[in-house]
Motif scaffolding. Structure first.
Motif, PDB file in Angstrom:
ATOM      1  N   PRO A 127      41.353   9.510  -7.626  1.00  0.00           N
ATOM      2  CA  PRO A 127      40.859   9.904  -8.938  1.00  0.00           C
ATOM      3  C   PRO A 127      39.458  10.510  -8.808  1.00  0.00           C
ATOM      4  O   PRO A 127      38.679  10.109  -7.942  1.00  0.00           O
ATOM      5  CB  PRO A 127      40.812   8.601  -9.726  1.00  0.00           C
ATOM      6  CG  PRO A 127      41.386   7.551  -8.862  1.00  0.00           C
ATOM      7  CD  PRO A 127      41.547   8.074  -7.490  1.00  0.00           C
ATOM      8  N   GLY A 128      39.159  11.446  -9.685  1.00  0.00           N
ATOM      9  CA  GLY A 128      37.900  12.178  -9.554  1.00  0.00           C
ATOM     10  C   GLY A 128      36.669  11.309  -9.645  1.00  0.00           C
ATOM     11  O   GLY A 128      35.652  11.600  -9.025  1.00  0.00           O
ATOM     12  N   GLU A 129      36.746  10.215 -10.416  1.00  0.00           N
ATOM     13  CA  GLU A 129      35.531   9.444 -10.654  1.00  0.00           C
ATOM     14  C   GLU A 129      35.276   8.412  -9.559  1.00  0.00           C
ATOM     15  O   GLU A 129      34.360   7.608  -9.662  1.00  0.00           O
ATOM     16  CB  GLU A 129      35.595   8.763 -12.027  1.00  0.00           C
ATOM     17  CG  GLU A 129      36.463   7.504 -12.113  1.00  0.00           C
ATOM     18  CD  GLU A 129      37.945   7.808 -12.320  1.00  0.00           C
ATOM     19  OE1 GLU A 129      38.350   8.976 -12.152  1.00  0.00           O
ATOM     20  OE2 GLU A 129      38.706   6.875 -12.639  1.00  0.00           O
ATOM     21  N   ALA A 130      36.076   8.453  -8.515  1.00  0.00           N
ATOM     22  CA  ALA A 130      35.973   7.408  -7.500  1.00  0.00           C
ATOM     23  C   ALA A 130      34.601   7.410  -6.830  1.00  0.00           C
ATOM     24  O   ALA A 130      34.015   8.459  -6.587  1.00  0.00           O
ATOM     25  CB  ALA A 130      37.052   7.614  -6.443  1.00  0.00           C
ATOM     26  N   MET A 131      34.121   6.209  -6.530  1.00  0.00           N
ATOM     27  CA  MET A 131      32.884   6.078  -5.771  1.00  0.00           C
ATOM     28  C   MET A 131      33.161   6.495  -4.324  1.00  0.00           C
ATOM     29  O   MET A 131      34.161   6.099  -3.739  1.00  0.00           O
ATOM     30  CB  MET A 131      32.433   4.622  -5.798  1.00  0.00           C
ATOM     31  CG  MET A 131      31.296   4.315  -4.833  1.00  0.00           C
ATOM     32  SD  MET A 131      30.640   2.679  -5.113  1.00  0.00           S
ATOM     33  CE  MET A 131      31.415   1.750  -3.806  1.00  0.00           C
ATOM     34  N   GLU A 132      32.279   7.314  -3.767  1.00  0.00           N
ATOM     35  CA  GLU A 132      32.560   7.808  -2.421  1.00  0.00           C
ATOM     36  C   GLU A 132      31.706   7.077  -1.386  1.00  0.00           C
ATOM     37  O   GLU A 132      30.493   7.044  -1.475  1.00  0.00           O
ATOM     38  CB  GLU A 132      32.284   9.299  -2.344  1.00  0.00           C
ATOM     39  CG  GLU A 132      32.727   9.883  -1.025  1.00  0.00           C
ATOM     40  CD  GLU A 132      32.444  11.369  -0.919  1.00  0.00           C
ATOM     41  OE1 GLU A 132      33.007  12.136  -1.723  1.00  0.00           O
ATOM     42  OE2 GLU A 132      31.655  11.749  -0.050  1.00  0.00           O
ATOM     43  N   LYS A 173      37.330  -0.663  -9.765  1.00  0.00           N
ATOM     44  CA  LYS A 173      36.798   0.713  -9.737  1.00  0.00           C
ATOM     45  C   LYS A 173      37.398   1.424  -8.536  1.00  0.00           C
ATOM     46  O   LYS A 173      37.426   0.868  -7.437  1.00  0.00           O
ATOM     47  CB  LYS A 173      35.273   0.682  -9.565  1.00  0.00           C
ATOM     48  CG  LYS A 173      34.512   0.155 -10.757  1.00  0.00           C
ATOM     49  CD  LYS A 173      33.969   1.322 -11.578  1.00  0.00           C
ATOM     50  CE  LYS A 173      33.342   0.867 -12.874  1.00  0.00           C
ATOM     51  NZ  LYS A 173      32.126   0.092 -12.665  1.00  0.00           N
ATOM     52  N   TRP A 181      41.911   6.160  -0.384  1.00  0.00           N
ATOM     53  CA  TRP A 181      41.285   5.665  -1.608  1.00  0.00           C
ATOM     54  C   TRP A 181      42.046   4.455  -2.087  1.00  0.00           C
ATOM     55  O   TRP A 181      43.222   4.254  -1.759  1.00  0.00           O
ATOM     56  CB  TRP A 181      41.242   6.738  -2.694  1.00  0.00           C
ATOM     57  CG  TRP A 181      42.546   6.885  -3.437  1.00  0.00           C
ATOM     58  CD1 TRP A 181      43.598   7.664  -3.081  1.00  0.00           C
ATOM     59  CD2 TRP A 181      42.921   6.218  -4.646  1.00  0.00           C
ATOM     60  NE1 TRP A 181      44.612   7.528  -3.971  1.00  0.00           N
ATOM     61  CE2 TRP A 181      44.220   6.645  -4.963  1.00  0.00           C
ATOM     62  CE3 TRP A 181      42.280   5.310  -5.501  1.00  0.00           C
ATOM     63  CZ2 TRP A 181      44.900   6.189  -6.090  1.00  0.00           C
ATOM     64  CZ3 TRP A 181      42.964   4.864  -6.632  1.00  0.00           C
ATOM     65  CH2 TRP A 181      44.266   5.302  -6.904  1.00  0.00           C
ATOM     66  N   GLU A 240      41.972   1.245  -5.479  1.00  0.00           N
ATOM     67  CA  GLU A 240      41.306   0.625  -6.616  1.00  0.00           C
ATOM     68  C   GLU A 240      41.626  -0.852  -6.528  1.00  0.00           C
ATOM     69  O   GLU A 240      42.741  -1.280  -6.820  1.00  0.00           O
ATOM     70  CB  GLU A 240      41.825   1.214  -7.932  1.00  0.00           C
ATOM     71  CG  GLU A 240      41.124   0.634  -9.142  1.00  0.00           C
ATOM     72  CD  GLU A 240      41.661   1.223 -10.445  1.00  0.00           C
ATOM     73  OE1 GLU A 240      42.009   2.422 -10.467  1.00  0.00           O
ATOM     74  OE2 GLU A 240      41.761   0.463 -11.425  1.00  0.00           O
TER      75      GLU A 240
END
Lengths: 227, 124, 313, 560
Positions: free
Chosen positions: C97-102, C132, C167, C169
């Motif tokens: 997802p775009g909002e993921a913490m990198e 998240k 990735w 969550e």
């Protein structure tokens, strides 16, 4: 596929059929034996294609990854020598096929002559290759870690030379192997062992030789002419 | 002896055809080299032309010098299957290479092991 | 099926896990069905049609088109279904997802280094907030490694000179195990890391202070913890055996000879320097392969290491 | 043995078992220079069994090391070498040549009614190439070993120490042995079938051998060039596979699996070949779906070339490539399934007798089913993300390679043993050994499915304590398995001390090899083999008359 050879019952053969030393005991007829040898040789050529093919695939993908380096590096090769060698190999293919043809027509002297001509072509090819290699060695255009050419504008050219040496080197080894096989056939031809009934070795070595030529037909534009 | 005739029959072709094929091969070689001096549209076009001519030359060698034109089809089949496998191999690897996601971290940091052949060579 | 799920699969720690598990269990059922069918028929035939005499005569049955078409078609339909199910789950696991913490991950023999968006780095331990999405962008320094978290059902190879990603969550607070699953040599099976999933509040607190337990722990004990968790143990033994680096046993106060010929006593300053600038003085006879711990250790942890080495007599 | 066809089918031929290919001519030299396919097969047999022993010892040591989560009996470096050598020896020196080069060399020409393979001297050459490869491999083992795993993944393999280059060169050499065997078999099957034997009258063993040979010829050269490139990368740093030099390690995996996935079929298809012989013979019934089984072998061989990328779903391959490979992978399930169902249908209404070879065949059915079905898990991309490089994969391929191929090999060995050596082994011991192997095998590898599903990665020296009970169970299983294999060896070798006592056709088989004497004479047949019936024709009117039994009544006419 013809089954004609199989319909006749196989002769009860002792160790070797005494009357015909060129027919092996487990074959019924010359045709069966000839066909078997031929398919065996073609299968071997198939494996050769895939062996070289691996190098072609590696070359293709590395070329895609480092195309600038490859283009820059190929300018170090001498197109004229590559062209010369192509012509030499094509002519040698012609002399080879003539040798096979002569053998099948019982023309012993012609067979010997054409085989010698083919051997000569192979030797010329290797000589030219020797001068090309010498030039590369002198300039430090060597594979992998031994690459030491100075003043390159584009990095990573050593990968091109890795492939250049592996591909032409493997090809040259095949030429050498071909020359050994041809000398063996030549000896048999001089002794007059071949006849229109049995000239399988000439035919098989011919097939092999044409494949070596065929591979060069692809190597030449890929290595010398890419842009 | 019956096999004499069958055997001789198989050696088709003959000097005339072989010489014609040789001439054709030499002409095609000239064309390849000549074409390499001419810049065709994109760089790809030159490669395709060169490999195309090589394939024509290869076919001539296969069909006439290697007698595939007159031989039992099984032998040609072996050749075609080998080439098919090679094509499959090349195509699959190429598909993978061309469709990979170019992925970079948001805060671009050069990969730890940057491609530095000069440095890498220095180490040897 | 839930008992079976728990028996055979790790806990479900991420949003990806449920779908993978359902697929896994479905294939298990399919497999069981076919296996029981094959084994049952084999057993039945062996019993029912056992040879009763040497001259039994059997029917000459060569084929049965209807039957053969059936047992070609049904499996074909079934496996096509499996393909699409697997494809769906795979693509879900590929696209973060775009909002993921990198978080950037660097793998090397034989440790995992994590770098947070603010530049903080940790070794072999990743703290992430519950619920998240997190995206790990990974690269390797030496050879191939593979980042695997069984409870998240994620895995991807880590490749030198290239970036790959996973990735997830997290849905379960607690500690999750990370394995390296691409064989990478001697320390492959010790190339472990932990992912600590905690609620937002504790996560923020950890970012600033480190663990509660770490703050109250005696220094030497903290040092031992660092040795265990931060990759020291991979190379430095405590019992005098030689590893990739010198053993720590009894070195405090000894004089070390360095590769460049110099020598110095092992004291607090030397230990600190070895942690921050390991290449400066490499002990003679060892390769200078130790990574720097600059920015990786909190100040108290450095003190802890020094104290810990002192205790090793 | 009383309840089997114990009477030679050709009772009229003079049976003088002492004049056979084993004894005529005599002397070591005659063996070392032989071009007789049977002798070459036997020499291969001893060689691969030695390799199996070495690889097996490595396996047992690996399992013992895994008894405890930390160090048990060896260091991590030794462990890494052990499992690498176990893999390399088993794959390159044992399984790949096992059925084709040993049993196939012996049986294939006999089954075709031929006097030899098409190129007998090439056959001997391929044996000596194997021996040279094996010697190089052993030299590499002694001189440093390898710690790369049998897969040689770069850049680990291109940078690590040890005798990697020598071992890769050994594998390269062994590849040529495999290629030459393949070429020989294809030419033999095309050109040397007995008069009257069409393609559809060949025993199914030959179909599968043909399929195997096709893969050997087409795939092995790519392995050859891959290994050469790896050696080049190690010695010259040519920069094709090492990312530090601009190369691509994933490309190595493409190169490697382009051979090594088809190689899996080089291993399993010959296993299927044997099962297709055992089941009709011991069910005394015509094979069900001859063409379906024959063509499924060819289908597996060809599909096997299209699926290698399923080893690379998480390796950094593009998603499109992974998807295509996954899609194609599932198609391989179909021909494999077809075979299993056809074998079952062959048993239906048969006259099933559970001699040792048949016990192996039934074990194969069960174990191969498990191996094949667990492949479905790994073909599903999402599930494979979880299971890739865990013990699930280890268990899966051991079910296929060992539960499939090795079990079939043992079945074939017991089946043709009387033909090879002219002696019957102890039937009861054979059955007990088979049962031990079956139990031991499952005890070893079933727990590994659970281990893998729970997340235990493969090639781990230390592991988390939670995995210990299952690992221990697996190790105990490996001892039972070892015991069973040991019993097989003892039983078979003991039979060699007896005088010749095997009849021509101890199992009532219908293919050519059962019509000649046991062991066969040097030129295979003491009569001209001409095909009179199909390979699995058990119709009573086609069976030879037996003394003491009146010929089965033949209907006056119009029999179907």
């Amino acid at each position: 596929m013809s089954e004609s050879a199989l319909t006749a019952p196989a002769p009860r053969a002792p160790e070797h059929s005494g009357h015909d030393s060129t027919l092996q005991h487990h074959f019924a007829t010359h045709e069966q034996q000839f066909d078997a040898s031929k398919i065996g040789m073609w299968l071997f050529l198939g494996t050769e294609i895939l062996l070289f093919g691996g190098l072609f695939v590696g070359y293709g993908l590395m070329q895609a990854a480092h195309s600038e380096a490859f283009v820059a590096a190929h300018h170090h090769l001498d197109k004229r020598l590559g062209f010369l060698n192509t012509v030499v190999l094509l002519v040698s293919s012609w002399t080879m096929v003539m040798a096979v043809h002569s053998a099948s027509k019982d023309r012993r002297k012609a067979t010997v002559r054409y085989l010698i001509a083919t051997l000569a072509c192979a030797a010329i090819f290797l000589c030219v290759k020797y001068f090309e290699y010498g030039h590369k060695f002198h300039e430090g255009l060597l594979p992998g870690m031994y690459y030491s050419h100075k003043g390159d504008a584009v990095p990573n050219q050593f990968i091109f030379f890795s492939f250049y040496f592996m591909m032409t080197g493997l090809h040259a080894l095949h030429i050498l192997g071909g020359m050994v096989a041809m000398s063996w056939v030549l000896r048999k031809a001089v002794r007059g062992e071949f006849s229109s009934t049995w000239y399988t070795p000439v035919d098989l070595v011919g097939l092999y030789w044409h494949l070596v030529d065929l591979i060069w037909i692809y190597l030449f534009p890929l290595l010398y002419l890419i842009s | 002896m019956s096999h004499d005739t069958t055997h001789a029959e198989r050696a088709h072709g003959g000097p005339k055809i072989y010489t014609l094929v040789l001439v054709a091969l030499l002409i095609l070689t000239f064309i390849t080299v000549g074409a390499s001096y001419v810049k065709l549209g994109s760089g790809m076009a030159n490669v395709i032309l060169a490999l195309g001519i090589a394939t024509v030359k290869g076919s001539l060698v296969g069909l006439f010098f290697m007698h595939l034109r007159y031989d039992k089809p099984l032998n040609a089949l072996v050749l075609l299957v080998s080439l098919f496998m090679l094509g499959l191999f090349l195509l699959s690897c190429y598909t993978d290479f061309e469709t990979r996601d170019p992925l970079e971290p948001a805060r671009l940091k050069a990969p730890v092991a940057a491609p530095a052949p000069a440095a890498a060579h220095g180490a040897h | 099926m839930n008992w079976f799920r728990q028996l055979i699969l790790p806990i479900e720690g991420s949003t990806l896990a449920r779908d993978v598990d359902n697929a896994y269990l479905f294939v298990t059922l399919v497999s069981l069905f076919f296996f029981v069918l094959v084994a049952g028929l084999a057993a039945l035939f062996v019993w029912r049609y056992r040879r009763r005499g040497p001259n039994e005569i059997t029917p000459h049955i060569t084929h049965n088109l209807g039957l053969e078409v059936t047992w070609t078609t049904i499996p074909l339909v079934l496996v096509m279904g499996l393909f699409f199910w697997g494809f769906y789950g795979f693509m879900r696991a590929q696209i973060a997802p775009g909002e993921a913490m990198e978080v950037q991950v660097t793998a090397k023999k034989w440790q995992w280094q994590f770098e947070y968006p603010d530049g903080m780095r940790t070794l072999n331990e990743l703290h992430v907030p519950l619920g998240k999405p997190v995206r790990l962008v990974m690269t390797a320094e030496d050879v191939l490694h593979s980042f695997y978290v069984p409870s998240f059902r994620v895995k991807h190879d880590v490749i030198p000179n290239r970036y790959t990603e996973v990735w997830f969550e997290p849905t379960k607070a607690g500690t999750h195990q990370v394995f390296c699953t691409e064989y990478c040599g001697k320390g492959h099976s010790d190339m472990l890391a932990k992912i600590v999933v905690e609620d937002e509040q504790s996560y923020q607190k950890w970012l600033i202070e480190g663990d509660e337990s770490m703050k109250s722990m005696p220094l030497a004990e903290l040092g031992k913890l660092v040795w265990e968790n931060r990759g020291c143990s991979t190379c430095h033994a405590l019992d005098g055996t030689r590893g990739q680096g010198p053993s720590w046993k009894g070195i405090f106060g000894q004089t070390h000879k360095f590769a460049d010929g110099a020598s110095a006593p092992v004291d607090a300053n030397y230990i600190r320097e070895s942690l921050m600038e390991p290449q400066k003085h490499v002990v003679q006879g060892f390769e200078g392969i130790m990574p720097t711990y600059q920015g990786l250790l909190r100040p108290r942890e450095v003190l802890g290491v020094i104290e810990f080495i002192k205790t090793l007599k | 043995m009383a309840d089997v066809l114990a009477v030679p089918l050709h009772a009229t031929h003079k049976h003088d078992a002492s004049d056979n290919y084993l004894t005529n001519p005599r002397g070591l030299k005659s063996w070392l220079t032989t071009v007789d396919h049977k002798r070459i097969g036997i020499m291969y047999l001893w060689a691969i069994l030695a390799a199996f022993l070495i690889g097996g010892v490595f396996a047992l040591l690996v399992r013992i090391e895994l008894l405890t989560p930390k160090t048990t009996i060896m260091s991590a470096e030794t462990y890494n070498k052990m499992f690498s050598l176990h893999g390399a020896v088993m794959v390159f020196l044992f399984i790949i040549p096992s059925i084709p080069a040993a049993l196939g060399n012996f049986a294939l020409p006999l089954m075709l009614g031929a006097k030899d393979v098409a190129f007998p001297r090439l056959n001997l050459l391929s044996y000596y190439i194997y021996v040279v490869g094996a010697i190089l491999g052993i030299t590499a083992m002694v001189g440093g070993g390898i710690d790369t795993g049998w897969t040689f993944y770069t850049p680990y393999s291109s940078t690590t120490g040890g005798a990697v280059s020598l071992m890769t060169f050994a594998a390269f050499v062994l590849g040529f042995s495999s290629i030459f065997t393949g070429i020989n078999f294809i030419a033999t099957i095309h050109k040397l079938r007995a008069p009257g034997m069409t393609w559809y009258q060949m025993p199914l063993f030959c179909w599968s051998m043909y399929a195997t040979a096709v893969i050997q010829v087409l795939a092995t050269p790519v392995l050859g060039i891959t290994l050469l490139l790896l050696i080049m990368e190690r010695t010259f740093h040519i920069g094709i596979f090492d990312p530090k030099l601009g190369g691509d390690p994933v490309l190595f995996q493409h190169f490697f699996w382009f051979y090594s996935h088809p190689a899996v079929y080089i291993m399993i298809v010959p296993g299927m070949a044997i099962i297709s012989e055992l089941i009709p013979t011991f069910s005394k019934k015509s094979i069900f779906g001859y063409k379906a089984i024959g063509f499924s072998s060819i289908a597996i061989a060809l599909l096997g070339f299209l699926v290698w990328g399923h080893h690379m779903f998480v390796a950094g391959q593009s998603q499109l490539a992974s998807t295509l490979f996954s899609f194609l992978t599932f198609f391989v399930a179909i021909p494999s399934g077809v075979k299993v169902f056809n074998w079952l249908a062959t048993m239906y209404r048969g006259s099933i007798s559970l001699e040792t070879p048949m016990l192996y065949a039934i074990s194969f059915l069960l174990l191969f089913s498990i191996g094949g079905l667990t492949g479905l898990f790994l073909g599903m991309m999402s599930v494979d993300i979880h299971l890739h490089d865990t013990y699930f994969v280890v268990a899966h391929f051991h079910y296929v390679m060992m539960g499939g191929t090795v079990i079939a090999f043992l079945g074939g060995l017991h089946y043709w043993w009387p033909k090879m050596f002219g002696r019957m082994y102890n039937e009861n011991l054979g059955r007990i050994a088979c049962a031990l192997i079956f139990v031991g095998f499952n005890a070893t590898f079933l727990p590994q499915f659970v281990l893998g599903s729970r997340g235990m990665p493969r090639r781990y020296y230390n592991y988390l304590e939670q995995f210990q009970p299952l690992h221990q169970f697996s190790t105990f299983g490996s001892w039972i398995l070892g015991l069973g294999l040991f019993m097989v060896a003892g039983n078979l070798l003991a039979s060699l001390r007896k005088p010749y006592d095997a009849p021509r056709n101890p199992w009532g088989g219908r293919t050519f090899e059962w019509e000649t004497q046991s062991p066969p004479i040097t030129h295979n047949f003491d009569f001209d083999p001409v095909l009179k019936h199909g390979p699995y024709d058990y119709r009573p009117e086609k069976l030879p008359p037996r003394p003491g039994v009146l010929s089965p009544a033949r209907p006056a006419g119009g029999h179907s």
